[in-house]
Scaffold this motif. Structure first.
Motif, PDB file in Angstrom:
ATOM      1  N   LEU A   6       1.009  -1.059  -0.107  1.00 26.89           N
ATOM      2  CA  LEU A   6       0.037   0.070  -0.108  1.00 26.89           C
ATOM      3  C   LEU A   6       0.804   1.249   0.076  1.00 26.89           C
ATOM      4  CD1 LEU A   6      -2.651  -1.057   2.852  1.00 26.89           C
ATOM      5  CD2 LEU A   6      -2.920  -1.138   0.302  1.00 26.89           C
ATOM      6  N   LEU A   7       0.640   2.203  -0.872  1.00 29.52           N
ATOM      7  CA  LEU A   7       1.591   3.559  -0.875  1.00 29.52           C
ATOM      8  C   LEU A   7       0.991   4.244   0.384  1.00 29.52           C
ATOM      9  CD1 LEU A   7       1.419   4.275  -4.796  1.00 29.52           C
ATOM     10  CD2 LEU A   7       3.361   3.151  -3.235  1.00 29.52           C
ATOM     11  N   TRP A   8       2.075   4.853   1.143  1.00 30.13           N
ATOM     12  CA  TRP A   8       1.812   5.367   2.256  1.00 30.13           C
ATOM     13  C   TRP A   8       2.254   6.902   1.690  1.00 30.13           C
ATOM     14  CZ3 TRP A   8       5.457   5.556   7.148  1.00 30.13           C
ATOM     15  CH2 TRP A   8       4.832   6.129   8.237  1.00 30.13           C
ATOM     16  N   LYS A   9       1.173   7.917   1.921  1.00 30.72           N
ATOM     17  CA  LYS A   9       1.524   9.210   1.452  1.00 30.72           C
ATOM     18  C   LYS A   9       1.916  10.056   2.533  1.00 30.72           C
ATOM     19  CE  LYS A   9      -1.713   8.927  -1.980  1.00 30.72           C
ATOM     20  NZ  LYS A   9      -3.107   9.254  -2.955  1.00 30.72           N
ATOM     21  N   ILE A  10       3.318  10.143   2.938  1.00 26.04           N
ATOM     22  CA  ILE A  10       3.739  10.904   3.778  1.00 26.04           C
ATOM     23  C   ILE A  10       4.524  11.953   3.065  1.00 26.04           C
ATOM     24  CG2 ILE A  10       3.701   9.137   5.517  1.00 26.04           C
ATOM     25  CD1 ILE A  10       6.755   8.686   4.879  1.00 26.04           C
ATOM     26  N   PRO A  11       4.695  13.322   3.739  1.00 27.33           N
ATOM     27  CA  PRO A  11       5.233  14.478   3.100  1.00 27.33           C
ATOM     28  C   PRO A  11       6.810  14.429   3.488  1.00 27.33           C
ATOM     29  CG  PRO A  11       4.366  15.069   5.309  1.00 27.33           C
ATOM     30  CD  PRO A  11       4.069  13.835   4.962  1.00 27.33           C
ATOM     31  N   HIS A  12       7.479  13.203   3.067  1.00 27.89           N
ATOM     32  CA  HIS A  12       8.947  13.024   3.535  1.00 27.89           C
ATOM     33  C   HIS A  12       9.662  12.667   2.129  1.00 27.89           C
ATOM     34  CE1 HIS A  12       7.962  14.246   7.597  1.00 27.89           C
ATOM     35  NE2 HIS A  12       7.410  13.207   7.730  1.00 27.89           N
ATOM     36  N   ASP A  13      11.061  12.860   1.870  1.00 26.16           N
ATOM     37  CA  ASP A  13      11.662  12.167   1.057  1.00 26.16           C
ATOM     38  C   ASP A  13      12.232  11.063   1.797  1.00 26.16           C
ATOM     39  OD1 ASP A  13      14.124  13.121   1.962  1.00 26.16           O
ATOM     40  OD2 ASP A  13      14.181  14.707   0.378  1.00 26.16           O
ATOM     41  N   GLY A  14      13.056  10.108   0.774  1.00 27.07           N
ATOM     42  CA  GLY A  14      13.671   9.009   1.500  1.00 27.07           C
ATOM     43  C   GLY A  14      14.868   9.255   2.561  1.00 27.07           C
ATOM     44  N   ASP A  15      15.387  10.434   2.325  1.00 28.22           N
ATOM     45  CA  ASP A  15      16.243  10.440   3.170  1.00 28.22           C
ATOM     46  C   ASP A  15      15.751  11.072   4.648  1.00 28.22           C
ATOM     47  OD1 ASP A  15      18.549  10.565   1.419  1.00 28.22           O
ATOM     48  OD2 ASP A  15      18.201  12.665   1.009  1.00 28.22           O
ATOM     49  N   GLU A  16      14.712  12.026   4.775  1.00 25.97           N
ATOM     50  CA  GLU A  16      13.918  12.267   6.006  1.00 25.97           C
ATOM     51  C   GLU A  16      13.386  11.081   6.542  1.00 25.97           C
ATOM     52  OE1 GLU A  16      12.257  16.638   5.292  1.00 25.97           O
ATOM     53  OE2 GLU A  16      11.478  15.162   3.958  1.00 25.97           O
ATOM     54  N   TYR A  17      12.832  10.262   5.657  1.00 26.81           N
ATOM     55  CA  TYR A  17      12.180   8.890   6.134  1.00 26.81           C
ATOM     56  C   TYR A  17      13.282   8.150   6.933  1.00 26.81           C
ATOM     57  CZ  TYR A  17       9.667   4.665   6.308  1.00 26.81           C
ATOM     58  OH  TYR A  17       8.923   3.455   6.540  1.00 26.81           O
ATOM     59  N   THR A  18      14.461   8.167   6.419  1.00 26.39           N
ATOM     60  CA  THR A  18      15.558   6.956   7.028  1.00 26.39           C
ATOM     61  C   THR A  18      15.935   7.737   8.271  1.00 26.39           C
ATOM     62  OG1 THR A  18      15.879   6.282   4.770  1.00 26.39           O
ATOM     63  CG2 THR A  18      17.588   5.822   6.439  1.00 26.39           C
ATOM     64  N   ALA A  19      16.602   9.002   7.892  1.00 24.80           N
ATOM     65  CA  ALA A  19      17.052   9.660   9.099  1.00 24.80           C
ATOM     66  C   ALA A  19      16.299   9.869  10.322  1.00 24.80           C
ATOM     67  CB  ALA A  19      17.584  11.079   8.740  1.00 24.80           C
ATOM     68  N   GLN A  20      15.216  10.150  10.246  1.00 25.90           N
ATOM     69  CA  GLN A  20      14.062  10.483  11.393  1.00 25.90           C
ATOM     70  C   GLN A  20      13.288   9.328  11.770  1.00 25.90           C
ATOM     71  OE1 GLN A  20      11.269  13.803  10.306  1.00 25.90           O
ATOM     72  NE2 GLN A  20      13.262  14.928   9.318  1.00 25.90           N
ATOM     73  N   LYS A  21      13.527   8.236  10.943  1.00 28.98           N
ATOM     74  CA  LYS A  21      12.918   6.685  11.450  1.00 28.98           C
ATOM     75  C   LYS A  21      11.575   6.846  11.287  1.00 28.98           C
ATOM     76  CE  LYS A  21      17.387   5.315  13.633  1.00 28.98           C
ATOM     77  NZ  LYS A  21      17.965   4.652  14.927  1.00 28.98           N
ATOM     78  N   LYS A  22      10.831   7.163  10.490  1.00 27.94           N
ATOM     79  CA  LYS A  22       9.370   7.447  10.387  1.00 27.94           C
ATOM     80  C   LYS A  22       8.558   6.236  10.602  1.00 27.94           C
ATOM     81  CE  LYS A  22       9.212  11.862  10.085  1.00 27.94           C
ATOM     82  NZ  LYS A  22       8.393  12.784  11.086  1.00 27.94           N
ATOM     83  N   TRP A  23       9.390   5.185  10.135  1.00 25.92           N
ATOM     84  CA  TRP A  23       8.605   4.023  10.272  1.00 25.92           C
ATOM     85  C   TRP A  23       7.980   3.644  11.700  1.00 25.92           C
ATOM     86  CZ3 TRP A  23      13.692   4.004   8.906  1.00 25.92           C
ATOM     87  CH2 TRP A  23      14.626   3.776   9.913  1.00 25.92           C
ATOM     88  N   LYS A  24       8.681   4.266  12.645  1.00 30.55           N
ATOM     89  CA  LYS A  24       8.198   3.943  14.128  1.00 30.55           C
ATOM     90  C   LYS A  24       6.833   4.318  14.160  1.00 30.55           C
ATOM     91  CE  LYS A  24      12.907   3.944  16.151  1.00 30.55           C
ATOM     92  NZ  LYS A  24      13.584   4.701  17.143  1.00 30.55           N
ATOM     93  N   ASN A  25       6.371   5.166  13.468  1.00 33.24           N
ATOM     94  CA  ASN A  25       5.006   5.621  13.632  1.00 33.24           C
ATOM     95  C   ASN A  25       3.983   5.090  12.668  1.00 33.24           C
ATOM     96  OD1 ASN A  25       5.508   7.395  15.985  1.00 33.24           O
ATOM     97  ND2 ASN A  25       6.441   8.910  14.686  1.00 33.24           N
ATOM     98  N   ALA A  26       4.366   4.487  11.689  1.00 36.25           N
ATOM     99  CA  ALA A  26       3.650   3.842  10.597  1.00 36.25           C
ATOM    100  C   ALA A  26       2.711   2.676  11.075  1.00 36.25           C
ATOM    101  CB  ALA A  26       4.466   3.051   9.552  1.00 36.25           C
ATOM    102  N   ARG A  27       1.418   3.186  10.893  1.00 31.87           N
ATOM    103  CA  ARG A  27       0.357   2.191  11.336  1.00 31.87           C
ATOM    104  C   ARG A  27      -0.754   2.328  10.252  1.00 31.87           C
ATOM    105  NH1 ARG A  27       3.161   1.635  14.780  1.00 31.87           N
ATOM    106  NH2 ARG A  27       3.088   1.478  17.086  1.00 31.87           N
TER     107      ARG A  27
END
Length: 93
Positions: A6-27
């Motif tokens: 499923l495509l998760w529409k978040i306002p971040h690019d790959g660098d931000e997603y990785t650096a900020q560990k955005k997966w921790k809040n993915a639900r």
């Protein structure tokens, strides 16, 4: 077991997603197969995706009743290819 992305529409690019560990809040709030609930739907781990020499995690959710998992792929990453969607589009153009 069937796996769906499923495509998760978040306002971040790959660098931000990785650096900020955005997966921790993915639900996913509810099961795509059983939106009424009661199926045991829950987060089901993650898999690693290489990005600029580091790893980002892609979250998976599971429905035991439907025997399916869903990956929450951030829109910035390309589906079924390494790298970001932007990098794939640049090569194609």
């Amino acid at each position: 077991m069937t796996i769906t992305q499923l495509l998760w529409k978040i306002p971040h690019d790959g660098d931000e997603y990785t650096a900020q560990k955005k997966w921790k809040n993915a639900r996913l709030k509810k099961c795509p197969e059983h939106p009424e609930g009661g199926c045991g739907f829950a987060r089901y781990g993650a898999y690693r995706r290489k990005h600029n020499g580091e790893y980002a995690l892609i979250v998976r959710c599971h429905c035991p009743k439907a025997h399916r998992t869903w990956s929450l792929l951030p829109l910035c990453f390309s589906s079924h290819r390494p790298g970001t969607l932007q990098a794939v589009e640049e090569v194609a153009c």
